[in-house]
Design a protein around this motif. Structure first.
Motif, PDB file in Angstrom:
ATOM      1  N   ALA A 287       4.874  -0.328   9.978  1.00 37.42           N
ATOM      2  CA  ALA A 287       5.765  -0.519   9.649  1.00 37.42           C
ATOM      3  C   ALA A 287       6.216  -0.704   8.777  1.00 37.42           C
ATOM      4  O   ALA A 287       7.547  -1.706   8.457  1.00 37.42           O
ATOM      5  N   GLU A 288       6.423   1.031   9.066  1.00 34.69           N
ATOM      6  CA  GLU A 288       7.274   1.909   8.218  1.00 34.69           C
ATOM      7  C   GLU A 288       7.202   2.244   6.978  1.00 34.69           C
ATOM      8  O   GLU A 288       8.265   1.764   5.608  1.00 34.69           O
ATOM      9  N   LEU A 289       5.949   1.224   6.691  1.00 33.58           N
ATOM     10  CA  LEU A 289       5.958   1.981   5.193  1.00 33.58           C
ATOM     11  C   LEU A 289       4.361   2.864   4.223  1.00 33.58           C
ATOM     12  O   LEU A 289       3.407   2.702   4.435  1.00 33.58           O
ATOM     13  N   SER A 290       5.770   4.000   4.918  1.00 32.41           N
ATOM     14  CA  SER A 290       4.884   5.669   4.578  1.00 32.41           C
ATOM     15  C   SER A 290       4.068   5.714   2.851  1.00 32.41           C
ATOM     16  O   SER A 290       3.472   5.533   2.765  1.00 32.41           O
ATOM     17  N   ALA A 291       4.694   4.670   1.996  1.00 37.19           N
ATOM     18  CA  ALA A 291       3.736   4.702   0.502  1.00 37.19           C
ATOM     19  C   ALA A 291       2.832   3.745  -0.331  1.00 37.19           C
ATOM     20  O   ALA A 291       1.820   4.063  -0.656  1.00 37.19           O
ATOM     21  N   CYS A 292       2.354   2.874   1.123  1.00 39.27           N
ATOM     22  CA  CYS A 292       1.312   1.699   0.922  1.00 39.27           C
ATOM     23  C   CYS A 292      -0.025   2.516   1.755  1.00 39.27           C
ATOM     24  O   CYS A 292      -0.092   2.759   2.730  1.00 39.27           O
ATOM     25  N   THR A 293      -0.702   1.781   0.406  1.00 34.60           N
ATOM     26  CA  THR A 293      -2.617   2.056   1.074  1.00 34.60           C
ATOM     27  C   THR A 293      -2.920   1.397   0.745  1.00 34.60           C
ATOM     28  O   THR A 293      -2.907  -0.123   0.472  1.00 34.60           O
ATOM     29  N   SER A 294      -4.137   1.352   1.021  1.00 36.27           N
ATOM     30  CA  SER A 294      -5.351  -0.052   1.127  1.00 36.27           C
ATOM     31  C   SER A 294      -5.603  -0.352  -0.089  1.00 36.27           C
ATOM     32  O   SER A 294      -5.340  -1.119  -0.812  1.00 36.27           O
ATOM     33  N   HIS A 295      -5.860   0.903  -1.192  1.00 36.97           N
ATOM     34  CA  HIS A 295      -6.645   0.880  -1.765  1.00 36.97           C
ATOM     35  C   HIS A 295      -4.825   0.307  -3.016  1.00 36.97           C
ATOM     36  O   HIS A 295      -5.252  -0.194  -4.599  1.00 36.97           O
ATOM     37  N   GLY A 296      -3.751   0.563  -2.414  1.00 38.58           N
ATOM     38  CA  GLY A 296      -2.822   0.354  -3.555  1.00 38.58           C
ATOM     39  C   GLY A 296      -3.017  -2.036  -2.878  1.00 38.58           C
ATOM     40  O   GLY A 296      -1.991  -2.115  -4.053  1.00 38.58           O
ATOM     41  N   LEU A 297      -3.428  -2.238  -2.174  1.00 35.64           N
ATOM     42  CA  LEU A 297      -3.102  -3.766  -2.505  1.00 35.64           C
ATOM     43  C   LEU A 297      -4.375  -4.811  -3.713  1.00 35.64           C
ATOM     44  O   LEU A 297      -3.604  -5.763  -4.189  1.00 35.64           O
ATOM     45  N   ARG A 298      -4.763  -3.501  -3.608  1.00 38.61           N
ATOM     46  CA  ARG A 298      -6.083  -4.496  -4.968  1.00 38.61           C
ATOM     47  C   ARG A 298      -5.485  -4.161  -6.170  1.00 38.61           C
ATOM     48  O   ARG A 298      -4.850  -4.786  -7.614  1.00 38.61           O
ATOM     49  N   LYS A 299      -4.428  -2.874  -6.407  1.00 35.54           N
ATOM     50  CA  LYS A 299      -3.462  -3.161  -7.281  1.00 35.54           C
ATOM     51  C   LYS A 299      -2.067  -4.138  -7.333  1.00 35.54           C
ATOM     52  O   LYS A 299      -1.776  -4.975  -8.526  1.00 35.54           O
ATOM     53  N   ALA A 300      -1.731  -4.878  -5.963  1.00 33.16           N
ATOM     54  CA  ALA A 300      -0.762  -5.400  -5.747  1.00 33.16           C
ATOM     55  C   ALA A 300      -1.425  -7.029  -6.232  1.00 33.16           C
ATOM     56  O   ALA A 300      -0.936  -7.548  -6.570  1.00 33.16           O
ATOM     57  N   CYS A 301      -2.639  -6.854  -6.396  1.00 35.34           N
ATOM     58  CA  CYS A 301      -2.940  -8.152  -6.799  1.00 35.34           C
ATOM     59  C   CYS A 301      -3.497  -7.937  -7.865  1.00 35.34           C
ATOM     60  O   CYS A 301      -2.782  -9.700  -8.347  1.00 35.34           O
ATOM     61  N   ALA A 302      -3.263  -7.213  -8.777  1.00 35.99           N
ATOM     62  CA  ALA A 302      -3.667  -6.998 -10.722  1.00 35.99           C
ATOM     63  C   ALA A 302      -1.467  -7.626 -10.725  1.00 35.99           C
ATOM     64  O   ALA A 302      -2.004  -7.976 -11.657  1.00 35.99           O
ATOM     65  N   ARG A 303      -1.248  -7.130 -10.108  1.00 37.94           N
ATOM     66  CA  ARG A 303       0.302  -7.158 -10.329  1.00 37.94           C
ATOM     67  C   ARG A 303       0.763  -8.202 -10.576  1.00 37.94           C
ATOM     68  O   ARG A 303       1.351  -9.130 -11.463  1.00 37.94           O
ATOM     69  N   ARG A 304       0.144  -8.950  -9.284  1.00 35.42           N
ATOM     70  CA  ARG A 304       0.585 -10.763  -9.420  1.00 35.42           C
ATOM     71  C   ARG A 304       0.288 -11.311 -10.354  1.00 35.42           C
ATOM     72  O   ARG A 304       0.704 -12.353 -11.086  1.00 35.42           O
ATOM     73  N   LEU A 305      -1.253 -10.729 -10.759  1.00 31.44           N
ATOM     74  CA  LEU A 305      -1.992 -12.056 -11.528  1.00 31.44           C
ATOM     75  C   LEU A 305      -0.937 -11.956 -12.951  1.00 31.44           C
ATOM     76  O   LEU A 305      -1.308 -12.497 -13.877  1.00 31.44           O
ATOM     77  N   ALA A 306      -0.771 -10.073 -13.364  1.00 29.97           N
ATOM     78  CA  ALA A 306      -0.258 -10.010 -15.157  1.00 29.97           C
ATOM     79  C   ALA A 306       1.247 -10.691 -15.109  1.00 29.97           C
ATOM     80  O   ALA A 306       1.685 -11.179 -16.013  1.00 29.97           O
TER      81      ALA A 306
END
Length: 378
Positions: A287-306
């Motif tokens: 998907a040409e998302l070189s900066a994204c990782t599986s651990h980043g999804l955990r942070k994205a979940c927290a970001r959305r909640l915040a």
């Protein structure tokens, strides 16, 4: 395989090298100091990691024979003792692997040095060698603090010089937190019904780490909620995570069989955490998302909640973090503009823009009332 890829393998599992057997199949072998052990064919799998750790233990045991016996009071002897201590044995297996990966290179370089002679300047010099990678230096500092605390408990020395050193400043925010554009891009490439879509949806709406996500299955669905205990805290009973199931996640999980993990392999077996991480890397690259990782999804979940206005305690109940400091670290990517708007909505309590003096301390409320009276007289 490119040179960079080979170096990555060697760095992650030192001593592990690939080869082709007589049938042309790719296999892995551990070789170090004349010691050799087979690691299997599935690099990074749970079986591979178990074999690798056994090989490390076999190599160490072999090194303790005869003249190569570990010297009493040495760094190597301290490490061996630490590995048998409750502080280490009570860790989750995945955490043990991470610790060994940091401790063993240190042991290899300084194993013969006497622990009682180590001073603050020595620790500082050891850490300075990793100054170009401050996060790695800080991780080593944490392990040295543990090792030397263990030395103090053994009466090998009266103090812990590692505790008097300062951590390096880390400019990086750690794993990149996926933003909404990146999430949308991923789902444009990986459509509903694919494993990629299912895996990212699961981690995005649960905040589960890889090691927990691969174990989640129908047995974790309790009514309209998903419940599980974090493996990282399993030794202490495990923090219970109980969260409402989002409609998007419910729709993705509904068609799945009820006798296997949500992210099972094609044969129905549980997927390894390492295998999931490697798969997410491939999906993101596609998907040409070189900066994204599986651990980043955990942070994205927290970001959305915040960004939705959840408090740190509420976010911690979803992610399973023990401290608010860790929650704050995970939510640094929250949209500051939106949070600023929310803050000012709370500050402005009346439609005409006047601040509600009822909620102010008395001394401020009194002066505000006086100003209003003077204004009314004009």
């Amino acid at each position: 395989m490119g040179r960079g890829h080979r170096m990555k393998h060697r760095k992650q599992y030192p001593g592990a090298t690939p080869y082709r057997d007589r049938h042309g199949k790719r296999r892995w072998r551990f070789r170090k100091g004349g010691f050799s052990a087979e690691l299997g064919t599935d690099y990074g799998s749970d079986d591979f990691v178990r074999r690798y750790e056994a090989a490390l233990e076999g190599h160490r045991t072999r090194g303790l024979i005869g003249a190569e016996r570990t010297a009493p009071g040495s760094v190597s002897a301290l490490v061996a003792s630490f590995y048998t201590s409750p502080d280490f044995l009570n860790l989750a297996d995945s955490t043990k692997r991470v610790y060994r990966g940091i401790i063993e290179p240190f042991r290899q370089d300084y194993g013969n040095q006497p622990v009682h002679q180590m001073q603050r300047r020595h620790v500082a010099a050891i850490l300075a060698k990793k100054a170009e990678t401050p996060a790695a230096a800080n991780n080593l500092r944490k392990r040295l603090i543990q090792l030397l605390d263990h030395a103090v408990s053994l009466d090998w020395r009266p103090d812990n010089p590692a505790r008097t050193t300062k951590p390096y400043r880390v400019e990086s925010e750690g794993f990149h937190s996926w933003d909404e554009g990146e999430i949308a891009r991923f789902f444009e490439v990986h459509k509903p019904g694919t494993l990629a879509h299912r895996a990212v949806t699961l981690m995005l709406y649960t905040g589960a780490a890889r090691v927990d996500a691969v174990k989640l299955g129908p047995w974790n669905i309790k009514g309209d909620r998903i419940e599980y205990r974090r493996q990282k805290t399993a030794r202490s009973g495990g923090i219970l995570i109980s969260i409402p199931m989002h409609d998007d996640l419910r729709n993705v999980l509904a068609p799945l069989p009820d006798d296997r993990p949500f992210l099972a392999t094609a044969s129905g077996k549980p997927r390894s955490a390492e295998g999931l991480g490697n798969a997410v890397r491939k999906w993101c690259d596609k998907a040409e998302l070189s900066a994204c990782t599986s651990h980043g999804l955990r942070k994205a979940c927290a970001r959305r909640l915040a960004e939705a206005g959840a408090t740190p305690h509420e976010i911690g109940a979803v992610t399973g973090h023990k401290t608010l400091a860790l929650v704050q670290l995970y939510t640094e990517a929250a949209g500051r503009e939106g949070l600023a708007d929310s803050a000012f909505e709370k500050l402005i309590a009346r439609p005409n823009g006047e601040q509600n003096v009822v909620n102010l301390p008395k001394r401020f409320a009194k002066s505000a009332d006086n100003r209003r009276i003077r204004k009314d007289k004009l």
